[in-house]
Design an enzyme around this catalytic site. Structure first.
Site, PDB file in Angstrom:
ATOM      1  N   HIS A 197       0.854  -1.180   0.000  1.00 14.80           N
ATOM      2  CA  HIS A 197       0.000   0.000   0.000  1.00 14.80           C
ATOM      3  C   HIS A 197       0.892   1.233   0.000  1.00 14.80           C
ATOM      4  O   HIS A 197       2.125   1.138   0.050  1.00 14.80           O
ATOM      5  CB  HIS A 197      -0.945  -0.003   1.201  1.00 14.80           C
ATOM      6  CG  HIS A 197      -2.105  -0.942   1.046  1.00 14.80           C
ATOM      7  ND1 HIS A 197      -3.109  -0.731   0.128  1.00 14.80           N
ATOM      8  CD2 HIS A 197      -2.410  -2.111   1.680  1.00 14.80           C
ATOM      9  CE1 HIS A 197      -3.993  -1.711   0.203  1.00 14.80           C
ATOM     10  NE2 HIS A 197      -3.594  -2.565   1.139  1.00 14.80           N
ATOM     11  N   ASP A 251      -0.229   7.060  -3.234  1.00 25.03           N
ATOM     12  CA  ASP A 251      -1.438   6.757  -4.000  1.00 25.03           C
ATOM     13  C   ASP A 251      -1.830   7.880  -4.949  1.00 25.03           C
ATOM     14  O   ASP A 251      -2.106   7.639  -6.128  1.00 25.03           O
ATOM     15  CB  ASP A 251      -2.612   6.513  -3.050  1.00 25.03           C
ATOM     16  CG  ASP A 251      -2.651   5.095  -2.511  1.00 25.03           C
ATOM     17  OD1 ASP A 251      -1.841   4.265  -2.955  1.00 25.03           O
ATOM     18  OD2 ASP A 251      -3.486   4.824  -1.637  1.00 25.03           O
TER      19      ASP A 251
END
Length: 395
Positions: free
Chosen positions: A134, A164
């Site tokens: 992540h 992200d």
């Protein structure tokens, strides 16, 4: 209905549903006028953050089609849709689209002008390319996380903005628009390998220059821009609110000193880090003597580089943001407006986030998929939705 005159009006985008950067990239394209069709599973995927669809803001502006990609008929439909678009966006682990028969090779063979955008954490190849991860993992590997945090404390996760969204979604959207410009010259598509590790590393470019120059060499939290300097930090006020003080230049520090009632040179001699702890203590005591509103009123018409640290509700209501309509209400949900602003072909939010399957079958038909075929796919369970359903438009 919202206007669709944005700079990407007429561009068709097929986005395979994922989490994190892929949806935001699709949103950026939709905000700028692209027609984005979201390919979703028939059953909702568990992404760890369940919430009603109207709050999944990165899906705003899109329409949705629910396809069973485990069924050959569903894969064939996805392939036909990919042959009808300008841009494909996917964020699966490397090899997933190839196993489905939807990888770049067959898609580009069918549609040579296709821009095939691939979003991954570690890239399409390399020792870690297939590893799970992540945002926090990606910015750690990029050398970004190590630089963030207070002196003597552990590195501080900066939400998932760096990996992200900045290193991922914005980087992929930039790659897509670059490829679209190049396609205008060559007529040919290409594949974009967007890695969040590399995107986050790219954001660190200026700091790599500072490292090399020896100008950002102290431990974490002890440098100019990482909360080490007293004139580049946040301070607590008398009411518990916070202000950001960012007077890097001496001339701005002089303005601050004058307004705050300090000696004119009170903040001038702070070039040496050895002076920073005492200056921080002095400023901490100073800011603690007034409320956040008092400080903002004192500095609002000068270049002291002092601003309030606002919550998301306060940011929406701030006079500057309201004057520029920087935030908007869509379906009762406050959210950032499309950006950046283009003078002749501005972006716009076309519609709220669609429910799964909403509007997508109508889009598929408009893109050349026959109604009889879609009826058959519905009856076979390979897709879900209503062929005559209307997409939810902006009022």
């Amino acid at each position: 209905m919202a206007l669709t005159q944005g700079p990407l009006a007429g561009i068709r985008v097929l986005e395979f549903a994922g989490i994190g950067p892929g949806p935001l990239c699709g949103m950026l394209l939709a905000d700028m006028g692209a027609e984005v069709l979201l390919v979703e599973r028939k059953e909702a995927a568990d992404i760890g953050l369940p919430r009603p669809r109207r709050f999944e803001l990165p899906h705003r502006g899109k329409q949705s089609i629910a396809i069973d990609l485990k069924a050959p008929e569903g894969v064939a439909l996805a392939a036909d849709l990919a042959g009808a678009v300008d841009v494909l966006v996917e964020g699966f682990r490397p090899g997933t689209m190839e196993r489905l028969g939807l990888g770049p090779e067959p898609c580009l063979a069918r549609q040579p002008a296709l821009i095939y955008g691939r979003m991954t954490g570690y890239g399409q190849h390399g020792p870690m390319s297939r590893a799970a991860g992540h945002d926090l993992n990606y910015i750690a590997l990029a050398g970004a996380l190590h630089a963030m945090g207070r002196a003597g404390q552990a590195p501080t996760p900066p939400l998932n903005l760096v990996g992200d969204y900045a290193g991922g979604a914005l980087n992929l959207a930039f790659g897509i628009t670059c490829a679209l410009v190049e396609r205008g010259r060559s007529g040919r598509g290409q594949v974009i390998d967007a890695s969040m590790v590399e995107g986050a590393a790219l954001l660190m470019t200026s700091f790599f220059g500072l490292y090399a120059a020896g100008m950002h060499a102290a431990p974490r939290g002890c440098n100019l821009l990482d909360s080490g300097a007293p004139f580049y930090d946040v301070y607590r006020c008398a009411d518990g609110g916070w202000v950001a003080f960012a007077a890097i230049e001496r001339k701005f520090r002089a303005v601050f000193a004058e307004r705050a009632g300090l000696a004119p040179d009170a903040l001038a001699g702070l070039d040496e880090p050895a002076t920073w702890p005492a200056a921080k203590a002095m400023l901490g005591a100073l800011f603690a003597g007034r409320t956040q509103a008092d400080w903002c009123a004192l500095f609002e018409d000068c270049d002291a580089c002092v601003t309030p640290v606002l919550s998301h509700e306060q940011a929406v209501a701030h006079p500057h943001n309201r004057a520029r309509a920087s935030f908007v209400q869509v379906d009762g949900v406050a959210q950032p407006a499309p950006a950046p602003r283009l003078s002749r072909t501005p972006g716009a939010i076309q519609r709220p986030p669609p429910e799964t399957g909403a509007g997508g079958l109508a889009v598929a038909r408009a893109w050349g998929i026959g109604g009889d075929r879609l009826d058959g796919l519905l009856q076979a369970g390979a897709v879900a939705g209503a062929l005559d359903s209307q997409s939810q438009e902006m009022p």
